[in-house]
Design a protein around this motif. Structure first.
Motif, PDB file in Angstrom:
ATOM      1  N   LEU A  19       8.038  -2.091 -12.812  1.00 33.79           N
ATOM      2  CA  LEU A  19       7.496  -2.574 -11.547  1.00 33.79           C
ATOM      3  C   LEU A  19       8.377  -2.107 -10.401  1.00 33.79           C
ATOM      4  O   LEU A  19       7.885  -1.645  -9.377  1.00 33.79           O
ATOM      5  CB  LEU A  19       7.388  -4.094 -11.565  1.00 33.79           C
ATOM      6  N   TYR A  22       7.639   1.514  -9.642  1.00 33.34           N
ATOM      7  CA  TYR A  22       6.469   1.736  -8.798  1.00 33.34           C
ATOM      8  C   TYR A  22       6.770   1.452  -7.337  1.00 33.34           C
ATOM      9  O   TYR A  22       6.317   2.164  -6.448  1.00 33.34           O
ATOM     10  CB  TYR A  22       5.294   0.881  -9.265  1.00 33.34           C
ATOM     11  N   VAL A  23       7.556   0.430  -7.092  1.00 31.30           N
ATOM     12  CA  VAL A  23       7.933   0.111  -5.716  1.00 31.30           C
ATOM     13  C   VAL A  23       8.785   1.234  -5.138  1.00 31.30           C
ATOM     14  O   VAL A  23       8.596   1.652  -3.989  1.00 31.30           O
ATOM     15  CB  VAL A  23       8.665  -1.252  -5.649  1.00 31.30           C
ATOM     16  N   SER A  49      -3.682  -3.338   0.311  1.00 35.04           N
ATOM     17  CA  SER A  49      -3.534  -4.396  -0.679  1.00 35.04           C
ATOM     18  C   SER A  49      -4.708  -5.373  -0.621  1.00 35.04           C
ATOM     19  O   SER A  49      -5.263  -5.751  -1.652  1.00 35.04           O
ATOM     20  CB  SER A  49      -2.218  -5.138  -0.464  1.00 35.04           C
ATOM     21  N   ILE A  68      -2.699  -3.039  -9.683  1.00 32.84           N
ATOM     22  CA  ILE A  68      -1.971  -2.262  -8.673  1.00 32.84           C
ATOM     23  C   ILE A  68      -2.096  -2.862  -7.271  1.00 32.84           C
ATOM     24  O   ILE A  68      -1.428  -2.408  -6.359  1.00 32.84           O
ATOM     25  CB  ILE A  68      -2.439  -0.788  -8.661  1.00 32.84           C
ATOM     26  N   ILE A  71       1.160  -4.153  -5.539  1.00 35.96           N
ATOM     27  CA  ILE A  71       2.279  -3.226  -5.373  1.00 35.96           C
ATOM     28  C   ILE A  71       2.599  -2.964  -3.900  1.00 35.96           C
ATOM     29  O   ILE A  71       3.768  -2.966  -3.520  1.00 35.96           O
ATOM     30  CB  ILE A  71       2.050  -1.927  -6.172  1.00 35.96           C
ATOM     31  N   TYR A  75       6.189  -3.806  -2.235  1.00 35.92           N
ATOM     32  CA  TYR A  75       6.967  -2.820  -1.485  1.00 35.92           C
ATOM     33  C   TYR A  75       7.442  -3.407  -0.158  1.00 35.92           C
ATOM     34  O   TYR A  75       8.616  -3.280   0.204  1.00 35.92           O
ATOM     35  CB  TYR A  75       6.134  -1.553  -1.237  1.00 35.92           C
TER      36      TYR A  75
END
Length: 161
Positions: A19, A22-23, A49, A68, A71, A75
């Motif tokens: 995770l 991905y960030v 989002s 997703i 995410i 971030y």
């Protein structure tokens, strides 16, 4: 304490930090592809989002998007916490994403009552954004692992209400 350290090592071995990967990937993309002002970029991520969350709703959506959809919010959270900004700097972006999600998935309440729909959409988004703020506080005080566990627990507790 040894049990906690051992469980964190196990989670590291099975890829819990994916995770975070991905960030970080989103951070790299933002640096090269979107060299725009950060506030505008955060606004764009917030809208993305909200749209992904709405698009993943099971009634007519594509369910895998839910994996997703958070995410971009993660971030924004990561950027705010890493730069030692107050967590309230992220709140408008979180609130916008949750308002958009609620607006696109619970619009049908308007057919029963317009004032009721307005209150339901904006109040629900307000509660969701404060749950995310509790996650940010937990992550800042107790670290990433406990922060993510806290997010899951806070969200489930909210859904139970």
């Amino acid at each position: 304490m040894p049990n906690i350290l051992r469980s964190n090592e196990i989670l590291d071995q099975i890829g819990f930090d994916s995770l975070e990967l991905y960030v970080q990937l989103l951070s790299l993309i933002s640096y090269f592809i979107f060299p725009m002002r950060k506030k505008l970029f955060y606004l764009l991520l917030s809208i993305i989002s909200g749209l992904l969350l709405a698009a993943s709703w099971p009634a007519r959506g594509i369910s895998p998007f839910i994996f997703i959809a958070f995410i971009p919010l993660l971030y924004i959270t990561d950027q705010v916490l890493n730069k030692k900004f107050p967590a309230l700097k992220a709140w408008p972006y979180l609130y916008l994403a949750f308002v958009l999600w609620n607006l696109l998935t619970t619009y049908w309440i308007v057919y029963a009552s317009l004032p009721g729909a307005i209150v339901a959409i904006f109040l629900n988004a307000w509660i969701m954004s404060w749950i995310w703020m509790m996650f940010m506080r937990t992550k800042k005080v107790f670290g990433s692992f406990r922060g993510y566990v806290g997010l899951i627990l806070f969200w489930i507790a909210y859904e139970y209400l």
